[in-house]
Design a protein around this motif. Structure first.
Motif, short mmCIF file in Angstrom:
data_model
loop_
_atom_site.label_atom_id
_atom_site.label_comp_id
_atom_site.label_asym_id
_atom_site.label_seq_id
_atom_site.Cartn_x
_atom_site.Cartn_y
_atom_site.Cartn_z
N PRO A 148 1.00 -1.30 0.16
CA PRO A 148 0.03 -0.08 0.05
C PRO A 148 0.77 1.36 0.04
CG PRO A 148 -0.89 -1.57 1.50
CD PRO A 148 0.66 -2.07 1.46
N ALA A 149 2.02 1.21 0.43
CA ALA A 149 2.91 2.32 0.37
C ALA A 149 3.83 2.21 -0.91
CB ALA A 149 3.68 2.23 1.90
N ALA A 150 4.03 3.41 -1.31
CA ALA A 150 4.87 3.29 -2.72
C ALA A 150 6.20 3.13 -2.04
CB ALA A 150 4.62 4.65 -3.36
N PRO A 151 7.37 2.88 -2.88
CA PRO A 151 8.62 2.73 -2.39
C PRO A 151 9.43 4.06 -1.85
CG PRO A 151 8.45 1.93 -4.66
CD PRO A 151 7.05 2.51 -4.23
N MET A 175 19.30 -6.73 -12.88
CA MET A 175 18.71 -5.74 -11.78
C MET A 175 19.83 -5.82 -10.78
SD MET A 175 15.78 -8.11 -9.81
CE MET A 175 14.53 -7.87 -11.30
N PRO A 176 19.53 -4.79 -9.84
CA PRO A 176 20.40 -4.51 -8.76
C PRO A 176 20.38 -5.65 -7.81
CG PRO A 176 18.79 -2.75 -8.48
CD PRO A 176 18.59 -3.58 -9.83
N TRP A 196 13.87 4.84 -12.72
CA TRP A 196 15.15 5.36 -13.53
C TRP A 196 16.02 5.69 -12.37
CZ3 TRP A 196 15.07 4.03 -18.52
CH2 TRP A 196 13.85 3.93 -19.21
N PRO A 197 17.41 5.07 -12.51
CA PRO A 197 18.26 5.83 -11.69
C PRO A 197 18.43 7.27 -11.64
CG PRO A 197 19.21 4.10 -12.91
CD PRO A 197 18.07 4.44 -13.58
N SER A 198 18.50 7.79 -10.37
CA SER A 198 18.45 9.54 -10.33
C SER A 198 20.11 9.90 -10.76
CB SER A 198 18.34 9.52 -8.88
OG SER A 198 19.26 9.10 -7.81
N ASP A 206 16.81 4.10 -3.91
CA ASP A 206 16.18 3.82 -2.74
C ASP A 206 14.95 3.00 -3.09
OD1 ASP A 206 14.87 5.85 -4.07
OD2 ASP A 206 14.42 7.02 -2.53
N VAL A 207 14.78 2.36 -4.33
CA VAL A 207 13.38 1.72 -4.44
C VAL A 207 13.94 0.19 -4.35
CG1 VAL A 207 12.07 0.87 -6.48
CG2 VAL A 207 12.60 3.28 -6.09
N ALA A 208 13.13 -0.40 -3.42
CA ALA A 208 13.49 -1.77 -2.83
C ALA A 208 12.66 -2.79 -3.70
CB ALA A 208 13.57 -1.87 -1.44
#
Length: 823
Positions: A578-581, A754-755, A665-667, A733-735
């Motif tokens: 329910p919470a976005a990354p 992927m990372p 996308w990578p920042s 910071d996206v998990a």
């Protein structure tokens, strides 16, 4: 609306949702349009959250509308307060809500000068004041809002001077009304027992004698005396060579006297009886066969036709044989000739006024679709698809006066900013066919009495709707990117393939608001048009074994209604947290539970796609005993064909644009350039928007080795088989990311890169590396085709074993075992 125990919880969700709307560059106009389409009352709290700063709840703003002093120390946001007022005025609202909307506009004007208010909002305020407010206030706003649309100002002024509803005189009012139409001048007969609409008359004009006959088709069902107004106005046409084909749609013997009176008005009136009620378009099809006139048109049975309409509309056709049809405009009015329509203009294109060449159209198109509603619009748009827009011309003249009634065939299907969901589905369905016609890939011809090769909602069918039952119905936003498209389509297709009787229900998701109404998602439309699934609306009285809310966001701001279906079980399917990354709530679990129960009449159960989502639901407030322990994994329909080698001499890598937007996308520009290299030794392909990566790279054009394709769910499998490597590198910071796209890539045999931080979500299938290592990994695989082929085979097999459709369909069968038979 179910109570919200802690108002701060609602505020947190509203604040979070508004941040997401801003991040998605969604304007308040788009939010208003989506709220009106959804009919959600809960969404008004979202608008109210932005309307006043510091924030006040909607209830306090409503109180302040009656006591402006209550807003001392608060600042009104001009656009969001106007949005709140518009929704109260135009939505599916009560008289009390409409009056509140008017007071909110008045409050806005007290706090902001008129030049700060958008023109469209001034127009609604003026129209609402004319309809609901005082005469003095309406006159004041006409002076202050000098820049509104002239037709809106005219309609308000006309109604203020209307001799039958206001303090005006007929002599002062009539010239303005008369100016809406071409000559001759309008007058009224002296018959006070009739409504003003039915007293309209004109002085006789010189007759136009010509060899060509025009057939005017008029259909009726249980008509009243107003049909005499319609027939008389046709017989008064300057174009004398006409016939009136009056088709009665099975009204019954008690209406024979009135029909005989119509026939007695003139020998040119021919009454045709349908033995049973089959709908307007069945009757028009009968009329098309009952005449050999070279030109035909239609006229509704309670409207008024200007005496020169036929003369003016046929003239272009006589002058240019290449033209197929002509159209004209109409004026909407009540029995008392009121013109002001809040949220809409009083004039519009008149669909019923289309005049066309009968033989040419019948030979190419055949007949109208055998449905009860909307077939006239479909027929005209089919003509345009078949003949081209250049074959039609439009006269910008008001030649029909349309009587507005709430009990008419279409009266309850339209509001400002809203059409009935069944009409929206019907339009989306025939538009898919029309696109094929225009491209030359489909025939436009329909034999009489047959349905078009596209979906018609059950409310539109000629036979009374039979009781229907569905094994499973998926409720989702069927048009937006809010529902993960690949995942949803795989679920739906898995059910269809397993033999379940499946349906879909469109529930708009406000997080993905759009100003324009979008057609249904192409693959969903294809399944509907092929008859493999059905569309179910909230008002359909059908039996549903299992209703799956495919995206819980769809019930965060639900329609203000109650589903009439008989549902055995409701599932809220959580595909992601329910919470976005980035920590913001996509939806509030407890609120979704409450609204789902109110909407569908059953306590819902949560089913999750993985353990992490289960944990997030518990942490964020879902009722623990409503969370199923069983995991409902993502579905892949099949593994792709085994790969024996690479697609081309150069390695090909690619990816989709995931639904997280800029977070996908990578920042760091350097990391982005490493993950998706501009090295000419690699062919890089994308599906979806590249706005974010190009901005972060400081580029205005694609690198020479990049290629972009549109994000089309129907082409996903084809795209995946163009590439060897699927690169999935979101912002640092996206998990977690939507898993369906990754699973599709694995099932297609791609090497997924992927990372390492995503390992917990995807296990041992992908190859984990940092962006700086991407080129090295690609080079290693490309140097060893046998290793690539072996990896591809193993990952395809493992993915399909864990995520094949059989277990998914079996689980749904078990969940809805009350209605779903074993196969």
């Amino acid at each position: 609306m179910p109570p919200i125990d802690d108002p701060s919880d609602r505020d947190a969700v509203l604040r979070s949702n508004l941040r997401q709307l801003r991040r998605g560059r969604i304007s308040n106009r788009a939010v208003v349009a989506s709220v009106l389409r959804s009919g959600s009352r809960e969404a008004r709290h979202l608008l109210a959250f932005r309307a006043v700063n510091p924030h006040l709840p909607l209830e306090a703003i409503a109180d302040a509308a009656a006591d402006p002093a209550a807003l001392n120390g608060h600042k009104i946001d001009v656009n969001w307060m106007a949005a709140l007022a518009r929704v109260h005025l135009l939505g599916n609202t009560s008289r009390e809500d409409q009056l509140l909307g008017l007071r909110l506009f008045d409050l806005l004007l007290e706090h902001h000068p008129e030049h700060k208010i958008a023109k469209r909002d001034k127009e609604i305020h003026l129209q609402a004041t004319g309809a609901l407010g005082s005469r003095e206030r309406a006159v004041e706003l006409l002076e202050r809002y000098a820049d509104v649309h002239p037709e809106i100002a005219y309609a308000v002024r006309a109604d203020l001077a209307n001799p039958w509803t206001a303090r005006g005189s007929e002599a002062a009012w009539l010239p303005g009304f008369d100016a809406l139409f071409p000559a001759p001048a309008i007058r009224f007969t002296d018959d006070p027992a009739k409504a003003p609409f039915d007293r309209i008359a004109v002085d006789p004009l010189p007759a136009v004698d010509a060899a060509e006959t025009i057939a005017v088709m008029v259909t009726c069902f249980k008509p009243d005396e107003t049909i005499l107004t319609a027939i008389t106005s046709i017989l008064g046409q300057t174009w004398r060579n006409l016939e009136v084909l009056l088709v009665d749609d099975g009204s019954g013997d008690e209406y024979s006297g009135l029909l005989e009176r119509c026939a007695g008005l003139d020998p040119r009136v021919k009454v045709i009886r349908s033995p049973e009620n089959r709908g307007t378009y069945h009757c028009r099809n009968l009329a098309l066969d009952a005449t050999d006139a070279p030109f035909v048109t239609t006229h509704d049975s309670d409207d008024w036709m200007h005496p020169r309409r036929l003369e003016l509309q046929v003239a272009p056709l006589l002058a240019d044989d290449a033209l197929v049809g002509t159209g004209s405009d109409c004026v909407f009015t009540t029995d008392r000739l009121e013109l002001n329509r809040v949220g809409r203009l009083h004039r519009s294109l008149c669909t019923a006024a289309l005049l066309y060449r009968r033989e040419r159209v019948l030979a190419r198109l055949g007949y109208m679709d055998a449905v009860r509603k909307a077939a006239d619009t479909e027929y005209f748009r089919r003509m345009v698809a078949a003949f081209g827009a250049a074959a039609f011309t439009h006269l910008e003249q008001n030649l029909t006066l349309v009587r507005t009634r709430s009990d008419s065939l279409s009266g309850g299907d339209f509001r400002a900013g809203w059409i009935h969901p069944a009409r929206a589905v019907y339009r989306s369905s025939y538009e898919a066919w029309h696109r094929s016609i225009a491209a030359g890939d489909a025939s436009p011809y329909l034999p009489r009495g047959e349905r078009g090769p596209f979906y018609a909602p059950r409310q539109f069918r000629l036979a009374p709707p039979e009781p229907e039952s569905y094994d499973v119905v998926f409720a989702a936003d069927l048009t937006s990117t809010g529902t993960p498209r690949i995942s949803f389509l795989n679920d739906l297709r898995a059910c269809v393939s397993a033999g379940l009787k499946a349906g879909v229900m469109h529930l708009p998701t406000l997080r993905f608001a759009d100003i324009r109404r979008q057609p249904l998602l192409g693959p969903v439309q294809d399944l509907l048009n092929a008859g493999r699934i059905a569309h179910v609306t909230l008002e359909d009285q059908v039996d549903i074994g299992l209703l799956v809310v495919r995206n819980p966001s769809a019930v965060q701001y639900p329609p203000d209604t109650v589903c009439k279906a008989r549902i055995s079980r409701v599932v809220l399917l959580a595909g992601s947290s329910p919470a976005a990354p980035f920590g913001e709530l996509r939806y509030d679990p407890s609120t979704c539970e409450a609204f789902a129960e109110r909407l569908f009449g059953r306590t819902p159960t949560w089913f999750c796609r993985n353990d992490a989502v289960q944990g997030a639901l518990r942490f964020l407030g879902a009722t623990s005993d409503r969370i199923a322990a069983e995991i409902l994994p993502e579905v892949v329909l099949s593994a792709g064909p085994p790969r024996s080698g690479f697609r081309a001499a150069l390695p090909v890598m690619g990816r989709f644009d995931f639904t997280e937007g800029h977070r996908s996308w990578p920042s760091d520009p350097a990391a982005l350039a490493d993950a998706y290299p501009s090295d000419l030794g690699v062919d890089v392909r994308f599906m979806g928007s590249l706005t974010v990566p190009l901005e972060r790279l400081g580029r205005t054009r694609l690198p020479a080795n990049w290629t972009r394709f549109g994000l089309d769910p129907a082409e996903v499998r084809s795209f995946l088989h163009q590439i060897d490597f699927f690169a999935c590198f979101p912002q640092e910071d996206v998990a977690s990311i939507p898993p369906a796209e990754v699973l599709e890539a694995l099932a297609a045999g791609c090497v997924v890169l992927m990372p390492p931080r995503l390992r917990d979500a995807f296990g041992e299938g992908p190859v984990y590396c940092e962006p700086s290592e991407v080129l090295d990994v690609i080079a290693e695989f490309h140097a060893d085709p046998q290793r690539f082929a072996e990896y591809s085979r193993k990952i395809q097999q493992a993915t399909f074993e864990r995520h094949g459709p059989a277990d998914f369909a079996a689980t749904l069968r078990r969940l809805a075992r009350v209605l779903i038979p074993a196969h």
